[in-house]
Design a protein around this motif. Structure first.
Motif, PDB file in Angstrom:
ATOM      1  N   ALA A   3       0.826  -1.210   0.000  1.00 22.05           N
ATOM      2  CA  ALA A   3       0.000   0.000   0.000  1.00 22.05           C
ATOM      3  C   ALA A   3       0.858   1.256   0.000  1.00 22.05           C
ATOM      4  O   ALA A   3       1.962   1.276   0.559  1.00 22.05           O
ATOM      5  CB  ALA A   3      -0.923   0.003   1.212  1.00 22.05           C
ATOM      6  N   PHE A   4       0.339   2.308  -0.623  1.00 22.34           N
ATOM      7  CA  PHE A   4       0.983   3.620  -0.624  1.00 22.34           C
ATOM      8  C   PHE A   4      -0.077   4.638  -0.209  1.00 22.34           C
ATOM      9  O   PHE A   4      -1.257   4.499  -0.551  1.00 22.34           O
ATOM     10  CB  PHE A   4       1.528   3.955  -2.015  1.00 22.34           C
ATOM     11  CG  PHE A   4       2.474   5.122  -2.034  1.00 22.34           C
ATOM     12  CD1 PHE A   4       3.824   4.924  -1.812  1.00 22.34           C
ATOM     13  CD2 PHE A   4       2.016   6.408  -2.268  1.00 22.34           C
ATOM     14  CE1 PHE A   4       4.709   5.999  -1.831  1.00 22.34           C
ATOM     15  CE2 PHE A   4       2.881   7.484  -2.278  1.00 22.34           C
ATOM     16  CZ  PHE A   4       4.241   7.277  -2.059  1.00 22.34           C
ATOM     17  N   ILE A   5       0.348   5.684   0.524  1.00 25.84           N
ATOM     18  CA  ILE A   5      -0.580   6.669   1.080  1.00 25.84           C
ATOM     19  C   ILE A   5      -0.212   8.062   0.578  1.00 25.84           C
ATOM     20  O   ILE A   5       0.953   8.475   0.687  1.00 25.84           O
ATOM     21  CB  ILE A   5      -0.543   6.656   2.620  1.00 25.84           C
ATOM     22  CG1 ILE A   5      -0.837   5.245   3.157  1.00 25.84           C
ATOM     23  CG2 ILE A   5      -1.527   7.672   3.196  1.00 25.84           C
ATOM     24  CD1 ILE A   5      -0.497   5.082   4.632  1.00 25.84           C
ATOM     25  N   ILE A   6      -1.210   8.786   0.042  1.00 24.30           N
ATOM     26  CA  ILE A   6      -0.996  10.174  -0.381  1.00 24.30           C
ATOM     27  C   ILE A   6      -2.015  11.062   0.318  1.00 24.30           C
ATOM     28  O   ILE A   6      -3.229  10.923   0.113  1.00 24.30           O
ATOM     29  CB  ILE A   6      -1.134  10.328  -1.909  1.00 24.30           C
ATOM     30  CG1 ILE A   6      -0.156   9.418  -2.644  1.00 24.30           C
ATOM     31  CG2 ILE A   6      -0.902  11.791  -2.314  1.00 24.30           C
ATOM     32  CD1 ILE A   6      -0.309   9.451  -4.166  1.00 24.30           C
ATOM     33  N   ASP A   7      -1.517  11.963   1.144  1.00 24.16           N
ATOM     34  CA  ASP A   7      -2.381  12.917   1.861  1.00 24.16           C
ATOM     35  C   ASP A   7      -1.490  14.072   2.283  1.00 24.16           C
ATOM     36  O   ASP A   7      -0.366  13.859   2.755  1.00 24.16           O
ATOM     37  CB  ASP A   7      -3.018  12.256   3.087  1.00 24.16           C
ATOM     38  CG  ASP A   7      -4.171  13.086   3.657  1.00 24.16           C
ATOM     39  OD1 ASP A   7      -3.944  14.277   3.963  1.00 24.16           O
ATOM     40  OD2 ASP A   7      -5.277  12.547   3.802  1.00 24.16           O
ATOM     41  N   ASP A   8      -1.958  15.299   2.115  1.00 19.47           N
ATOM     42  CA  ASP A   8      -1.107  16.447   2.430  1.00 19.47           C
ATOM     43  C   ASP A   8      -0.965  16.682   3.928  1.00 19.47           C
ATOM     44  O   ASP A   8      -0.111  17.469   4.346  1.00 19.47           O
ATOM     45  CB  ASP A   8      -1.632  17.712   1.740  1.00 19.47           C
ATOM     46  CG  ASP A   8      -3.030  18.094   2.194  1.00 19.47           C
ATOM     47  OD1 ASP A   8      -3.870  17.190   2.336  1.00 19.47           O
ATOM     48  OD2 ASP A   8      -3.279  19.301   2.408  1.00 19.47           O
TER      49      ASP A   8
END
Length: 248
Positions: A3-8
């Motif tokens: 899994a990879f996570i993108i959130d500012d």
């Protein structure tokens, strides 16, 4: 599964990581980012990812900008956002699920379980396809038996007198002293070869277009061959094609 996570927001990325480690220890977190650029600019990272957790509203690029720029993707996407008004737009991008912030544990787990199931199904199909891609069909040419790979076949056409002509993607063709029905039986375990009408078996990997209106046609890349779909069989064939490509 990776899994990879993108959130500012770092806090949101941390919550997702904590929940994954607690409830889904089998999922490996291979990275995180505070914007889509890192993921977008790394094809190898995209290929390594099975499941992407993606925020929508971020500086510079939104989550939808990222999805729009990926012409194709082999990973599932769970959108994690504080804005419920984007739900319809999200599913237009074929995401597996949509989770609102603050994240509810049960809702999060349900979304991840759904993604796990879809990913497992895709990997199973890919595994079977890899094995079947190596399947071969015996043909006779110049009094010699030649074994051609089933994946190299574009289509087969039934001829009068119980013969079948095999047309291959590389331009070769072979005339067999077997009926199309016999060839259909021999290739029944090969999922990408399907009979679309009384006279033709096609390789779904060679399809470039499908006309769903009227009588219906399927266009192939090889020889720019167009196959007529009889009205009584059109729906069944198009459903087979759609089901096959669902996991491609």
């Amino acid at each position: 599964m990776k899994a990879f996570i993108i959130d500012d927001e770092h806090a949101n990325r941390e919550v997702i990581q904590i929940m994954l480690r607690k409830y889904f220890p089998g999922i490996e977190i291979i990275g995180e980012a505070d914007n889509p650029k890192t993921f977008l600019n790394s094809p190898s990272l995209q290929q390594s990812t099975d499941l992407l957790f993606l925020d929508i509203l971020m500086p510079e690029k939104t989550g939808f900008d990222l999805l729009n720029q990926l012409s194709s993707r082999s990973f599932e996407v769970i959108l994690v956002t504080g804005f419920e008004e984007f739900a319809l737009q999200a599913f237009e991008h074929s995401v597996i699920d949509y989770v609102l912030k603050p994240i509810d544990k049960d809702r999060f787990c349900s979304a991840v379980e759904k993604a796990e199931k879809r990913i497992s199904e895709r990997k199973l199909v890919q595994s079977v396809k890899t094995q079947l891609d190596q399947a071969k069909i015996a043909v006779i040419k110049n009094n010699k038996t030649i074994y051609i790979e089933a994946s190299g076949i574009a289509y087969m056409v039934g001829e009068s007198g119980g013969y079948t002509t095999i047309f291959c993607k590389n331009g070769e063709s072979y005339l067999l002293s077997k009926s199309l029905s016999a060839m259909e039986n021999e290739s029944s375990e090969i999922p990408f070869l399907i009979r679309v009408n009384q006279s033709v078996i096609i390789n779904m990997e060679d399809i470039v277009s499908a006309d769903k209106g009227g009588s219906g046609y399927v266009g192939l890349r090889t020889n720019q061959f167009e196959v007529f779909l009889p009205r009584r069989k059109k729906r069944e064939v198009l459903q087979q094609i759609e089901a096959y490509w669902k996991f491609r």
